[in-house]
Structure formats: C-alpha cells, structure tokens
Design a protein around this motif. Structure first.
Motif, PDB file in Angstrom:
ATOM      1  N   PRO A   1       9.997   6.233  11.646  1.00 13.98           N
ATOM      2  CA  PRO A   1      10.822   5.473  10.348  1.00 13.98           C
ATOM      3  C   PRO A   1       9.506   5.605   9.832  1.00 13.98           C
ATOM      4  N   GLN A   2       9.786   6.077   8.459  1.00 13.89           N
ATOM      5  CA  GLN A   2       8.664   5.632   7.216  1.00 13.89           C
ATOM      6  C   GLN A   2       9.285   3.722   6.765  1.00 13.89           C
ATOM      7  N   LEU A   3       8.266   3.242   6.521  1.00 13.68           N
ATOM      8  CA  LEU A   3       8.964   1.820   5.406  1.00 13.68           C
ATOM      9  C   LEU A   3       7.927   1.874   4.435  1.00 13.68           C
ATOM     10  N   PHE A   4       8.518   1.157   3.577  1.00 13.40           N
ATOM     11  CA  PHE A   4       7.867   0.339   2.781  1.00 13.40           C
ATOM     12  C   PHE A   4       7.829  -1.584   1.834  1.00 13.40           C
ATOM     13  N   ARG A   5       6.574  -1.797   2.071  1.00 10.89           N
ATOM     14  CA  ARG A   5       6.668  -3.058   1.898  1.00 10.89           C
ATOM     15  C   ARG A   5       5.187  -3.214   0.737  1.00 10.89           C
ATOM     16  N   TYR A   6       5.880  -4.369  -0.283  1.00  8.59           N
ATOM     17  CA  TYR A   6       5.184  -3.960  -1.359  1.00  8.59           C
ATOM     18  C   TYR A   6       4.360  -5.393  -1.141  1.00  8.59           C
TER      19      TYR A   6
END
Ligand code: HAM
Length: 437
Positions: free
Chosen positions: A105-110
């Motif tokens: 998966p492509q994951l997103f974290r700020y």
C-alpha cells in the motif's frame, strides 16, 4: 519552474523513478511468492477510529484526518496493519491457517521531513496469522531478509536487530515497573539509539518511575550481546523463559541461512502500541539511515478489533530508505527504458510497411518505435541511439523492392538482410519479456 510544485514530502515519479520503484516491488513480490504469501489490498481511506487507540500516539499525531461530506471522521491510512487485521477478522473462520498475506500500500503520515522520511511512502507488508510459535517469527523476518537479498542487500549491507517485548516487560517487572510505567519505559527505550544513555536514564526516572540505580542496571542489561547473557544478568525466571524462546528463534534463522544478518538487541521495542512479542527493525550496516523495515508479533490486535483471538505477526518495509540504500550502493541498473527496435523509414512510401513491421514485432513481444512524422535518415539513426535501441530496422526503397530490410545491430554495427516476410509475420512469442531475443 511551474507555480504548482508538489506538496512537501510527496513525490513525483518520473519514468526512471517509477522504474526503480517497480524493481523494488518486483523483488518484494518475488520474495513473498517464495514464502507462499498472497497479495491483498484495502481502501486508502479508513474510519479514523481504526487508528486512534490502536496504533500508538506517534502515528495518531501524524494522521491525515478530516470530516468527509457525510460527516464521517476519516483518515488516510498511515499503516496497513489495522486494515489487515479487520479484513482477516471478517473472514477468519473461513480462512485456512496460517494465513499468509502481503500488500504494497501507499501510506500517509504527516511527518517532519527528514532523510528517509516523507509524508507518503509505499510499504511492503507481510503478515501471518494463526501461529504462536517462534518458527513463524523466524519465517516472517526471513521473508524481509530474502526481499532485501534479492535487491543485492545481504549481510554486508544490512542488519536486523531483534528483541522480544515480553523479555523487556519481564526485565522491567523485575525492577518493579508495573503496567502503568510500561508504556513510558518503552517510549524512553525506543529513543535510546537516537538520544543516548544519559537522556534515556533521565526519562526512565522521570516518566517510568525508576530509581537512578535501577535505570543504570536496566541500561546495563540492555547492552547484553545474547538473550542468554541477558538472562544471566537479570537472574532467571520469566526473563530466562523469554530468552530461551529468542535463542530458539535465532537457531531457526541459522538453519534458514540468515543468522549472519540478525543481531540480538534488547533495546528494540518498536514505537507502535500493539506489539506483544518478538519485534525487530532492519538497518543499514553503517547505521547512517533510519530503519528500512520494522515489525513483530501483535497477538492481541485482531481481538481488539472485534475479531477472533488469533496470534499474528508481520512487518512493514518502506521504499524510501530502501531507495537510498540502493542508490548509495550504486545498485541502480542502467539502460532502463530502452526499446528493442527502432524502425528507420527511408522515404514516406515505406511508412505503411513500417507500421505492419512494427505491429508484427510488437505481437512477438518486442518494444518498437519509429518516427511519427517525416524525418531525415541521419536524424532517425540518432533517435535509435537515443532510444537505446538494440536494433535499427531500415526500410529503404531498393531493399524493400528486393523483399528485405537491413537490420543493424546498434552495438556492434553489424548489418544483415532480413526477409520482409519474416518481419511482418505476426507470431505471438509468449516467452518475450522485453529483453529482446
Ligand atoms: P513502521 O515502523 O511504522 O511499522 O513502518 C515500517 C517501515 O515503513 C519503516 O521501517 C520505514 O522503512 C517505513 N516508513 C514508515 N514511515 C515512513 C515515512 N514517513 N517515510 C518513509 N518511510 C516510512 C508499521 O507501519 C507497521 N504497521 C508494520 C507492521 C506490519 N507490523 C506488523 N505488520
């Protein structure tokens, strides 16, 4: 420069970047296949509460979360494990155990931008459900090490540091730390590498309630080279039982031929809240980069999400640090994007024939380009070179009249006359993989 740059921490993938990513994904998929794991995926947007309370404070602080138009609290997935646990839980009764699944998966974290950490990344997740024995822990880390090996990263390039949260819990229990102090102690120990022994000792005293003497003892024990040495230092009991498990895990990795890239390190705890047993992180040998991979056992998570109480474990390996590691080692492949054949159209009368030749070669599995408008012959040869073509297929009026084309090997310069009949025969070549031939 355009006014529309990408957001900080987000990447544009130009073809060469995407080719590198594809090579990484191919190694990940191949390693997964060799260990019998099947690929799955889930949604990139999830209910916010899938993460709050389960993933741990750090990830929750970094969520891309918002209220959608239907008033739902949602978040871009920062990790795959909760989605995986939910999907498995929903069908656990029907799935043959152990369940071996993987995803990319492509994951997103700020996150705060820093070397090796972006605000999106692709993460290879390999997870196994339904086996409590350390043989499963060894099997899972072996997949990660095999994937790295397929990319040319062996014992000289990387090292996996492993420990067991239960070992640490037993150690802390022996020092009088109960359940309340545990999370604070884990958080302090997790930062030991980055912040050093003194700062860690201070945190242990301030946040986890250890005496200065106990903190020093703990840091001393964490320096043990082997689980057995740690058990000796900490004096038996639960610590000894956990250490024996870890020794068996290391023996299993020895039998799998991977012991040379695994080191015991009692200070590895992992930042995420749900781990319950053996945990590990993989680093570059030089110790210059952030972790390339992290994972471990999370036996309670499925039940926490309303699923069955099944043992589970897995890891995540990101593409960012891995890409840097490969670039540092010059492991990049050249000549990516080269075509097999470039057709040289000497005069426009040959264009219909050129299209037929291109179509037939493409059916046979070769990659083919030709000029899209009338172009001088010299220019066309330059284009063939620039495209990295293996062959130039030259269609000139005289040769065509004789029923042949001149095929030039662009490396050696050797030329041969090939019957047009052969070049226009559309025969599928199932073995073709774009490598020519
Ligand atoms: P994690 O340690 O948060 O674990 O992430 C695993 C790996 O993903 C890291 O070692 C790193 O390579 C990469 N990674 C994480 N955050 C970033 C970022 N901001 N930029 C670039 N790369 C990053 C997990 O996510 C667990 N859910 C893994 C897991 C699966 N445990 C069990 N199963």
């Amino acid at each position: 420069m355009s006014d529309f740059g990408s957001l900080p921490g987000f990447r544009d993938f130009y073809p060469e970047d995407l080719e590198r990513r594809t090579r990484i994904f191919a190694a990940w998929r191949e390693a997964s296949r060799r260990f019998g794991f099947r690929e799955f995926d889930g949604p990139p947007l999830e209910p916010l509460d899938l993460y709050t309370g389960k993933s741990g404070e750090e990830i929750v602080r970094q969520l891309y979360a918002f209220t959608d138009k239907g008033g739902r609290e949602v978040a871009l997935r920062p990790e795959m494990t909760p989605s995986f646990a939910r999907m498995v839980s929903a069908r656990a009764g029907a799935l043959r155990k152990p369940i071996r699944w993987f995803a990319i998966p492509q994951l997103f974290r700020y996150e705060r931008a820093q070397r090796g950490r972006l605000r999106e990344h692709f993460q290879w997740n390999v997870d196994l459900v339904g086996e409590a024995d350390v043989t499963a822990d060894a099997e899972v880390i072996a997949v990660a090490l095999t994937g790295l090996g397929l990319l040319g990263l062996g014992a000289d390039a990387i090292v996996a540091r492993v420990s067991d949260r239960r070992l640490l819990e037993a150690l802390l229990g022996g020092l009088g730390i109960g359940a309340e102090g545990l999370a604070a102690a884990y958080a302090a120990i997790d930062k030991l590498e980055r912040e050093g022994a003194d700062a860690t000792a201070e945190r242990l005293v301030e946040h986890a309630g250890l005496s200065a003497g106990a903190a020093a003892d703990l840091l001393g024990a964490l320096g043990s080279d082997t689980p057995a040495a740690l058990a000796d230092a900490a004096g038996g009991g639960e610590v000894a039982a956990r250490a024996a498990d870890l020794e068996r895990y290391l023996d299993t990795l020895d039998a799998l031929g991977l012991r040379d890239r695994v080191a015991f390190d009692a200070s590895i705890v992992r930042g995420l809240a749900y781990y319950t047993g053996i945990v590990f992180e993989i680093f570059d040998r030089a110790g210059e980069l952030r972790a390339v991979c992290g994972g471990g056992r999370y036996d309670g998570l499925l039940a926490q999400l309303g699923g069955p109480d099944l043992p589970a474990l897995g890891f995540g390996m990101g593409d960012v640090v891995l890409g840097e590691l490969l670039a540092d080692r010059g492991a990049e492949e050249g000549a990516a994007g080269a075509v097999d054949d470039h057709i040289v159209i000497v005069s426009e009368e040959q264009r219909p024939l050129a299209l037929r030749v291109a179509a037939a070669l493409r059916v046979a599995g070769r990659s083919v380009t030709y000029p899209l408008h009338e172009t001088g012959v010299g220019r066309q040869f330059k284009d063939a070179n620039a495209a990295g073509a293996e062959r130039a297929v030259v269609l000139g009026p005289d040769e065509v009249a004789e029923g042949v084309a001149v095929v030039k090997d662009m490396r050696s310069g050797a030329e041969s006359r090939v019957p047009l009949e052969e070049l226009t025969r559309a025969e599928e070549n199932p073995g073709a993989d774009g490598d020519g031939g």
